[in-house]
Design a protein around this motif. Structure first.
Motif, PDB file in Angstrom:
ATOM      1  N   LEU A 231     -61.951  18.247-118.661  1.00 19.80           N
ATOM      2  CA  LEU A 231     -63.353  18.091-118.312  1.00 19.80           C
ATOM      3  C   LEU A 231     -64.184  18.951-119.264  1.00 19.80           C
ATOM      4  O   LEU A 231     -63.687  19.934-119.813  1.00 19.80           O
ATOM      5  CB  LEU A 231     -63.610  18.544-116.874  1.00 19.80           C
ATOM      6  CG  LEU A 231     -63.229  17.593-115.739  1.00 19.80           C
ATOM      7  CD1 LEU A 231     -63.551  18.247-114.399  1.00 19.80           C
ATOM      8  CD2 LEU A 231     -63.953  16.263-115.857  1.00 19.80           C
ATOM      9  N   ALA A 232     -65.431  18.601-119.463  1.00 19.23           N
ATOM     10  CA  ALA A 232     -66.309  19.421-120.288  1.00 19.23           C
ATOM     11  C   ALA A 232     -66.337  20.843-119.741  1.00 19.23           C
ATOM     12  O   ALA A 232     -66.365  21.051-118.513  1.00 19.23           O
ATOM     13  CB  ALA A 232     -67.715  18.830-120.305  1.00 19.23           C
ATOM     14  N   ASP A 233     -66.301  21.828-120.634  1.00 20.94           N
ATOM     15  CA  ASP A 233     -66.194  23.215-120.178  1.00 20.94           C
ATOM     16  C   ASP A 233     -67.430  23.710-119.453  1.00 20.94           C
ATOM     17  O   ASP A 233     -67.395  24.769-118.818  1.00 20.94           O
ATOM     18  CB  ASP A 233     -65.863  24.145-121.353  1.00 20.94           C
ATOM     19  CG  ASP A 233     -66.880  24.051-122.483  1.00 20.94           C
ATOM     20  OD1 ASP A 233     -67.913  23.388-122.292  1.00 20.94           O
ATOM     21  OD2 ASP A 233     -66.635  24.630-123.553  1.00 20.94           O
ATOM     22  N   ASP A 234     -68.549  22.972-119.514  1.00 23.47           N
ATOM     23  CA  ASP A 234     -69.743  23.378-118.780  1.00 23.47           C
ATOM     24  C   ASP A 234     -69.910  22.610-117.463  1.00 23.47           C
ATOM     25  O   ASP A 234     -70.974  22.635-116.849  1.00 23.47           O
ATOM     26  CB  ASP A 234     -70.994  23.200-119.642  1.00 23.47           C
ATOM     27  CG  ASP A 234     -71.205  21.753-120.091  1.00 23.47           C
ATOM     28  OD1 ASP A 234     -70.285  20.920-119.886  1.00 23.47           O
ATOM     29  OD2 ASP A 234     -72.273  21.447-120.651  1.00 23.47           O
ATOM     30  N   THR A 235     -68.834  21.939-117.016  1.00 25.31           N
ATOM     31  CA  THR A 235     -68.895  21.213-115.750  1.00 25.31           C
ATOM     32  C   THR A 235     -68.989  22.206-114.593  1.00 25.31           C
ATOM     33  O   THR A 235     -68.144  23.099-114.478  1.00 25.31           O
ATOM     34  CB  THR A 235     -67.642  20.340-115.554  1.00 25.31           C
ATOM     35  OG1 THR A 235     -67.527  19.424-116.635  1.00 25.31           O
ATOM     36  CG2 THR A 235     -67.726  19.555-114.245  1.00 25.31           C
ATOM     37  N   PRO A 236     -70.006  22.108-113.716  1.00 22.86           N
ATOM     38  CA  PRO A 236     -70.101  23.027-112.581  1.00 22.86           C
ATOM     39  C   PRO A 236     -68.861  22.943-111.694  1.00 22.86           C
ATOM     40  O   PRO A 236     -68.210  21.889-111.590  1.00 22.86           O
ATOM     41  CB  PRO A 236     -71.349  22.539-111.833  1.00 22.86           C
ATOM     42  CG  PRO A 236     -72.152  21.810-112.864  1.00 22.86           C
ATOM     43  CD  PRO A 236     -71.153  21.175-113.780  1.00 22.86           C
ATOM     44  N   HIS A 237     -68.535  24.063-111.053  1.00 18.36           N
ATOM     45  CA  HIS A 237     -67.311  24.135-110.249  1.00 18.36           C
ATOM     46  C   HIS A 237     -67.255  23.049-109.179  1.00 18.36           C
ATOM     47  O   HIS A 237     -66.246  22.343-109.046  1.00 18.36           O
ATOM     48  CB  HIS A 237     -67.215  25.514-109.584  1.00 18.36           C
ATOM     49  CG  HIS A 237     -66.141  25.606-108.547  1.00 18.36           C
ATOM     50  ND1 HIS A 237     -64.803  25.655-108.858  1.00 18.36           N
ATOM     51  CD2 HIS A 237     -66.207  25.601-107.183  1.00 18.36           C
ATOM     52  CE1 HIS A 237     -64.092  25.715-107.748  1.00 18.36           C
ATOM     53  NE2 HIS A 237     -64.913  25.675-106.722  1.00 18.36           N
ATOM     54  N   ASN A 238     -68.316  22.899-108.389  1.00 18.49           N
ATOM     55  CA  ASN A 238     -68.294  21.907-107.311  1.00 18.49           C
ATOM     56  C   ASN A 238     -68.140  20.494-107.852  1.00 18.49           C
ATOM     57  O   ASN A 238     -67.458  19.656-107.252  1.00 18.49           O
ATOM     58  CB  ASN A 238     -69.568  22.010-106.472  1.00 18.49           C
ATOM     59  CG  ASN A 238     -69.581  23.250-105.603  1.00 18.49           C
ATOM     60  OD1 ASN A 238     -68.545  23.875-105.406  1.00 18.49           O
ATOM     61  ND2 ASN A 238     -70.732  23.605-105.093  1.00 18.49           N
TER      62      ASN A 238
END
Length: 257
Positions: A50-57
């Motif tokens: 996943l993109a490394d800036d994807t929010p945790h939730n």
């Protein structure tokens, strides 16, 4: 006999790149589903990321949806439970970050209520959302306070006004938590259980939102003097106090962690 089960898809946490997915083979369907859910293949690592800036939730929901789609197709899936652990909340230099852990699902706790028979058990479940370390009430208060701080960073009249409004809401959340603690204490000392012929909880209509059920003075006093894990039995009896007044313009949260 020992069965060796190899999952066809495995989700995990890469120490440098975040949420990753590995597949057992190069079937087009596996690639199609992962790309549909915003995973991208890395030839260097031979995994999907996943993109490394994807929010945790967002990442947790993405893994859950992809897992469901694979399982609906009859495929086996494994997932590292560390995916559920949120990242620590940023803190100023020199301030220790609060330990992170998977949060309690309020939906799941509501479901638990449908299976309980004793009032004391309901009190225990209510305590889960009031827990000082991972309870949803304190987490909500901290979230609103942080949103207020974000608004104040705008350094505009509207930003400061909205920040003040949000801090007032956080104060109301803290007051709500105090009221819930009272309800929890009262439930803890109630010996009552539903009668055998009581209808299932799912069939009992919920009260109207605007309905306000008054609590008697006797019930308040019994809850205030009850012993519980949060209030030792030998604690001094509290003096009668007026109901705390909500401040119109609090400058900070009424709780600290």
């Amino acid at each position: 006999m020992t069965l060796q089960l190899e999952p066809e898809v495995a989700f995990g946490m890469h120490p440098d790149y975040g949420v990753a997915a590995a597949v057992a083979d190069a079937r087009p369907f596996l690639d199609e589903v992962l790309r549909k859910h915003h995973f991208r293949y890395s030839e260097y690592l031979d995994v999907y990321l996943l993109a490394d800036d994807t929010p945790h939730n967002t990442a947790v929901r993405t893994v859950a949806r992809a897992t469901r789609e694979f399982q609906d197709a009859g495929l086996s899936v494994a997932a590292d439970p560390r995916i559920m652990i949120p990242p620590p909340v940023p803190t100023p230099d020199g301030v220790a970050a609060r330990a992170t852990r998977p949060g309690q699902s309020v939906t799941a706790l509501t479901g638990e209520l449908h299976e309980l028979r004793r009032a004391a058990d309901v009190s225990e479940v209510l305590g889960e959302i009031l827990d000082e370390h991972h309870g949803v009430v304190l987490d909500l208060e901290e979230f609103i306070d942080t949103a207020a701080a974000w608004c104040e960073r705008l350094d505009t009249p509207h930003g400061h006004e909205l920040g003040l409004h949000l801090r007032n809401i956080a104060h109301h959340v803290a007051f709500l938590g105090d009221r819930l603690v009272g309800a929890q204490l009262e439930l803890a000392v109630m010996p009552d259980v539903p009668p055998e012929n009581a209808p299932p909880l799912a069939e009992v209509p919920l009260p109207e939102r605007q309905e306000w059920l008054r609590v008697t003075h006797t019930a308040r006093a019994r809850a205030a003097m009850a012993s519980s894990p949060n209030r030792p039995a030998n604690a001094p009896k509290p003096q009668d106090e007026p109901v705390p007044r909500i401040q119109a313009t609090p400058t900070a949260s009424s709780r600290t962690r």
